[in-house]
Scaffold this active site. Sequence first.
Site, PDB file in Angstrom:
ATOM      1  N   ARG A  86       0.795  -1.184  -0.014  1.00 38.05           N
ATOM      2  CA  ARG A  86       0.196   0.064   0.101  1.00 38.05           C
ATOM      3  C   ARG A  86       0.828   1.186   0.095  1.00 38.05           C
ATOM      4  NH1 ARG A  86      -2.414   4.478   0.126  1.00 38.05           N
ATOM      5  NH2 ARG A  86      -4.516   4.740   1.042  1.00 38.05           N
ATOM      6  N   GLU A  94     -11.663   5.880  -5.518  1.00 41.00           N
ATOM      7  CA  GLU A  94     -12.171   4.606  -5.519  1.00 41.00           C
ATOM      8  C   GLU A  94     -12.900   4.062  -6.618  1.00 41.00           C
ATOM      9  OE1 GLU A  94     -12.262   2.700  -2.149  1.00 41.00           O
ATOM     10  OE2 GLU A  94     -10.487   4.049  -2.031  1.00 41.00           O
ATOM     11  N   ARG A 134      -1.759  -5.682   4.439  1.00 43.50           N
ATOM     12  CA  ARG A 134      -1.191  -4.940   3.193  1.00 43.50           C
ATOM     13  C   ARG A 134       0.163  -4.389   3.942  1.00 43.50           C
ATOM     14  NH1 ARG A 134      -5.491  -1.225   0.478  1.00 43.50           N
ATOM     15  NH2 ARG A 134      -5.388  -0.550   2.280  1.00 43.50           N
TER      16      ARG A 134
END
Length: 223
Positions: A86, A94, A134
Site C-alpha cells: 500500500r 475509489e 498490506r
Amino acid sequence: FVLGAASGIGSAVAWRRWGKRLRSSEWVTPDMLARRRWVRGVVTSVGDADNFRLYHTPGIGWRWPLKFRRVPKASRDLKDQTIHIRIAGVDAPEGAHFGRPSQPYAEESLAWLKNRIAGRTVHCQLIRKDQYGRIVGVPLVPRRFIPVFLSKSWGSPLAFEMLRAGTVATYEQAGAEYGPWGREAFLRLEAEARAAKRGMWNNDKGVETPAEYKRRHAAVPAS
C-alpha cells in the site's frame, strides 16, 4: 576451523538478512518493519490505484549478465508469492466495489499507475502493516539513465509522481505515513496539482476526495 565456522555463520546471517526472498506480506516480520527495511522487487500487478503486488528479488541472479533466477509470469505461479504494498501517504479515487459506483477519474488513476510501474523493478521501504494485511511502503522507481541498483539512493518517489500527475490525493487519516519527507511535502504537491487542474482535479464542479467519498458511503449501507 574457527575461521571456517565464523565464515559459515556470517554467510548464513547475510543470507537470512539480504538473500532470503520474502514470499508474501506474512513473511515481513515486526523487526523488519521496525528497521524500515528496504527491499527490491518486480511489480507483478496493480490492484487499486494506490497499491500493487511486489515479487521480492533479493541478491543476485535476476538480471543479465548473471541471470539464473526468474520472476514467474503466470497467476498460478504468483499465488502467495508477492508482497501486497500500500503506497504510503496517498489516496486514490475509489473504484466500483461493494455495490458502490466508482469515483470520477478512478479508471484513469489506475491506468496511470499500471503504465508507470507494471513489470518494472522498484525499491520499497517497508514501514508497517495495515488493517488489511498490506504492507504500507515507500516505493522508489528508477530514474532515466540511472542504473536500477542505484534506485534505492537515487530513485524517484512514486507517491510524489502520483501527486504531481493529479492521480491521487494526500492520505491524512489515522496512521498516515509520509516517509522521510513529511506531510507538508505531500500537501504542497497536491496543492500544485489542484491549482494546475491536473488529473482528478480537472473538474469545474468541484472534486470529492477519496476520503470524503468513503465517509459519505460509510453511513449508507451497500446495496
